[in-house]
Design an enzyme around this catalytic site. Sequence first.
Site, mmCIF file in Angstrom:
data_model
loop_
_atom_site.group_PDB
_atom_site.id
_atom_site.type_symbol
_atom_site.label_atom_id
_atom_site.label_comp_id
_atom_site.label_asym_id
_atom_site.label_seq_id
_atom_site.Cartn_x
_atom_site.Cartn_y
_atom_site.Cartn_z
ATOM 1 N N PHE A 162 1.012 3.812 -11.237
ATOM 2 C CA PHE A 162 -0.448 3.622 -11.125
ATOM 3 C C PHE A 162 -1.180 4.907 -10.761
ATOM 4 C CE2 PHE A 162 0.538 -0.980 -9.911
ATOM 5 C CZ PHE A 162 0.098 -1.491 -11.118
ATOM 6 N N GLN A 341 -23.746 -14.927 -15.396
ATOM 7 C CA GLN A 341 -23.991 -16.355 -15.621
ATOM 8 C C GLN A 341 -25.451 -16.585 -16.024
ATOM 9 O OE1 GLN A 341 -21.488 -18.356 -15.566
ATOM 10 N NE2 GLN A 341 -22.483 -20.354 -15.753
ATOM 11 N N GLU A 368 -7.770 1.790 -3.884
ATOM 12 C CA GLU A 368 -8.141 2.419 -2.594
ATOM 13 C C GLU A 368 -7.864 1.501 -1.406
ATOM 14 O OE1 GLU A 368 -9.573 6.075 -4.129
ATOM 15 O OE2 GLU A 368 -9.852 5.570 -2.038
HETATM 16 C C1 LIG Z 1 -6.297 1.078 -11.958
HETATM 17 C C2 LIG Z 1 -5.530 1.561 -10.780
HETATM 18 C C3 LIG Z 1 -5.549 2.911 -10.447
HETATM 19 C C4 LIG Z 1 -4.819 3.370 -9.363
HETATM 20 N N1 LIG Z 1 -4.805 4.715 -9.081
HETATM 21 C C5 LIG Z 1 -3.983 5.189 -8.109
HETATM 22 C C6 LIG Z 1 -3.842 6.609 -7.895
HETATM 23 O O1 LIG Z 1 -4.488 7.429 -8.560
HETATM 24 N N2 LIG Z 1 -2.970 7.042 -6.950
HETATM 25 C C7 LIG Z 1 -2.233 6.191 -6.194
HETATM 26 O O2 LIG Z 1 -1.461 6.655 -5.353
HETATM 27 N N3 LIG Z 1 -2.344 4.828 -6.362
HETATM 28 C C8 LIG Z 1 -3.191 4.321 -7.309
HETATM 29 N N4 LIG Z 1 -3.297 2.959 -7.515
HETATM 30 C C9 LIG Z 1 -2.431 2.071 -6.751
HETATM 31 C C10 LIG Z 1 -3.170 1.188 -5.752
HETATM 32 O O3 LIG Z 1 -3.589 1.958 -4.664
HETATM 33 C C11 LIG Z 1 -2.177 0.062 -5.390
HETATM 34 O O4 LIG Z 1 -2.090 -0.806 -6.516
HETATM 35 C C12 LIG Z 1 -2.627 -0.690 -4.183
HETATM 36 O O5 LIG Z 1 -2.538 0.130 -3.049
HETATM 37 C C13 LIG Z 1 -1.750 -1.946 -3.949
HETATM 38 O O6 LIG Z 1 -0.389 -1.658 -4.033
HETATM 39 P P1 LIG Z 1 0.566 -2.599 -4.934
HETATM 40 O O7 LIG Z 1 -0.088 -2.746 -6.252
HETATM 41 O O8 LIG Z 1 1.947 -2.058 -4.911
HETATM 42 O O9 LIG Z 1 0.549 -4.012 -4.218
HETATM 43 P P2 LIG Z 1 1.485 -4.522 -3.014
HETATM 44 O O10 LIG Z 1 1.525 -3.497 -1.945
HETATM 45 O O11 LIG Z 1 2.766 -4.980 -3.579
HETATM 46 O O12 LIG Z 1 0.673 -5.787 -2.531
HETATM 47 C C14 LIG Z 1 0.532 -6.955 -3.372
HETATM 48 C C15 LIG Z 1 -0.563 -7.849 -2.824
HETATM 49 O O13 LIG Z 1 -0.198 -8.298 -1.517
HETATM 50 C C16 LIG Z 1 -1.215 -7.980 -0.592
HETATM 51 N N5 LIG Z 1 -0.621 -7.613 0.701
HETATM 52 C C17 LIG Z 1 0.138 -6.533 0.968
HETATM 53 N N6 LIG Z 1 0.503 -6.520 2.261
HETATM 54 C C18 LIG Z 1 -0.043 -7.622 2.830
HETATM 55 C C19 LIG Z 1 -0.044 -8.187 4.144
HETATM 56 N N7 LIG Z 1 0.579 -7.572 5.162
HETATM 57 N N8 LIG Z 1 -0.692 -9.334 4.366
HETATM 58 C C20 LIG Z 1 -1.342 -9.968 3.338
HETATM 59 N N9 LIG Z 1 -1.389 -9.490 2.079
HETATM 60 C C21 LIG Z 1 -0.744 -8.329 1.822
HETATM 61 C C22 LIG Z 1 -1.942 -6.780 -1.201
HETATM 62 O O14 LIG Z 1 -3.249 -6.687 -0.710
HETATM 63 C C23 LIG Z 1 -1.905 -7.118 -2.671
HETATM 64 O O15 LIG Z 1 -2.961 -8.003 -2.976
HETATM 65 C C24 LIG Z 1 -4.055 2.466 -8.576
HETATM 66 C C25 LIG Z 1 -4.057 1.092 -8.905
HETATM 67 C C26 LIG Z 1 -4.784 0.640 -9.980
HETATM 68 C C27 LIG Z 1 -4.752 -0.827 -10.320
#
Ligand SMILES: Cc1cc2nc3c(=O)[nH]c(=O)nc-3n(C[C@H](O)[C@H](O)[C@H](O)COP(=O)(O)OP(=O)(O)OC[C@H]3O[C@@H](n4cnc5c(N)ncnc54)[C@H](O)[C@@H]3O)c2cc1C
Length: 388
Positions: A162, A341, A368
Amino acid sequence: MDLQLSEEQELIVGMVRRFVRDEILPLELDLDPDADQLAPADSQRLIAKTKEMGLYGLGIPPEFGGPDVDLVTRTLLAIEMAQHRAGLYAPCYGVFGGAGLAQLFEADDAQKEKYLYPTLRGEMRGFFGLTESSGGSDPARAIQTKAVRDGDDWIINGSKIFISGADRADYGLVFARTDPEKGRNGITCFIVETSWPGFHVRRVVHTLRSAHYATELQFEDLRVPHANVLGEVNKGFAIANDRLSRQRIPYAAGCIGVAVKANELALEYAGQRETFGALLSSRQSIQWMLVDNEIDIKTATWLTLEAAAKADRGEPFRKEAAMAKLVASEAGGRVVDRSMQIFGGYGVTKDFPFERWYREMRIRRIGEGPSEVQRHVIARDLLGASLR
Ligand SMILES: Cc1cc2nc3c(=O)[nH]c(=O)nc-3n(C[C@H](O)[C@H](O)[C@H](O)COP(=O)(O)OP(=O)(O)OC[C@H]3O[C@@H](n4cnc5c(N)ncnc54)[C@H](O)[C@@H]3O)c2cc1C
């Protein structure tokens, strides 16, 4: 507490509002609905204008050549700059200049010369590489990419997912584990050039976002000179965290700007569209949608300005920035949804900006730091750092 804008703020906000209305919105009529760039000639012409206005490089601190504008005013301007179709991820198509990677403001002089200044001049592009497939919400625990010291160099092995814009970047910040025993105090930030052997952009990850892609990276025995450690060894996580917190304020402002524009369009349309012999604006269910839009926008705006004001005063603002990001991204989604809507079938066509905002605003609850992570940050502040 004075909630009135100063004369200077009114002036500068008015300048940017007119710029968006007179320069950006007309160009968007002829652009592809998913465009994230202007034609080069338009871009150059408008960059010259923002320089003339003294507002080029707004995200750059004054000590690095940016205009001397406080964060509250920058937030007000970011709200204005987002008020067009590409406003969430390409506010004003970049003609106000980018700040580059804020973490590089912590760089040493040689690193600044090599990476920061060329980036601020628009000659180089960087990426921010924190997230891995093992999880992005809690990178301090999840990071598995390793860097091992070898003489004057470090050897990095691992992967990232990502990562925005790495396929178009000249260099990037890669966070890697340098001490497996020390958790968040065992992560180091490296400045890595994309042309170096062992650096691979493995694939482009398509998301709801228009035009901008995220990428997957792989590092295979990637050799990085020790001189390219940003800050101190094992202190990389603090660099990431501090700057991420500050970035949440303009991130929230972008959501508010789009919400303001969506609501403005919905108000205008409800005052013109007739159904069953009366204007939509005369129906209470439509009025309540517009009222809820207004309340969402005001709530998000005051929270975001409070975070900016605290940062300007040098007070801790981590909790406030988390609240601003959380509320603005969620409220922004609701406002775009209600406005869509009100527009009925037209709301989902590509002739209007709602469908793009609707897709891109959804990402804002995840990028973020997702909403749940922001709540975690706020809870930690309320209940004490010992909360895990
Ligand atoms: C379009 C896009 C661009 C991005 N660009 C960058 C970038 O340039 N650089 C970079 O480093 N990253 C980037 N990201 C990554 C982004 O920061 C991560 O997707 C985000 O931090 C969530 O991590 P994850 O997807 O691994 O979800 P996970 O950490 O696996 O979490 C999955 C879900 O569980 C929830 N969750 C996690 N822990 C808990 C908890 N303790 N209690 C309750 N709920 C919880 C989370 O909120 C999420 O909804 C990007 C993501 C996207 C979609």
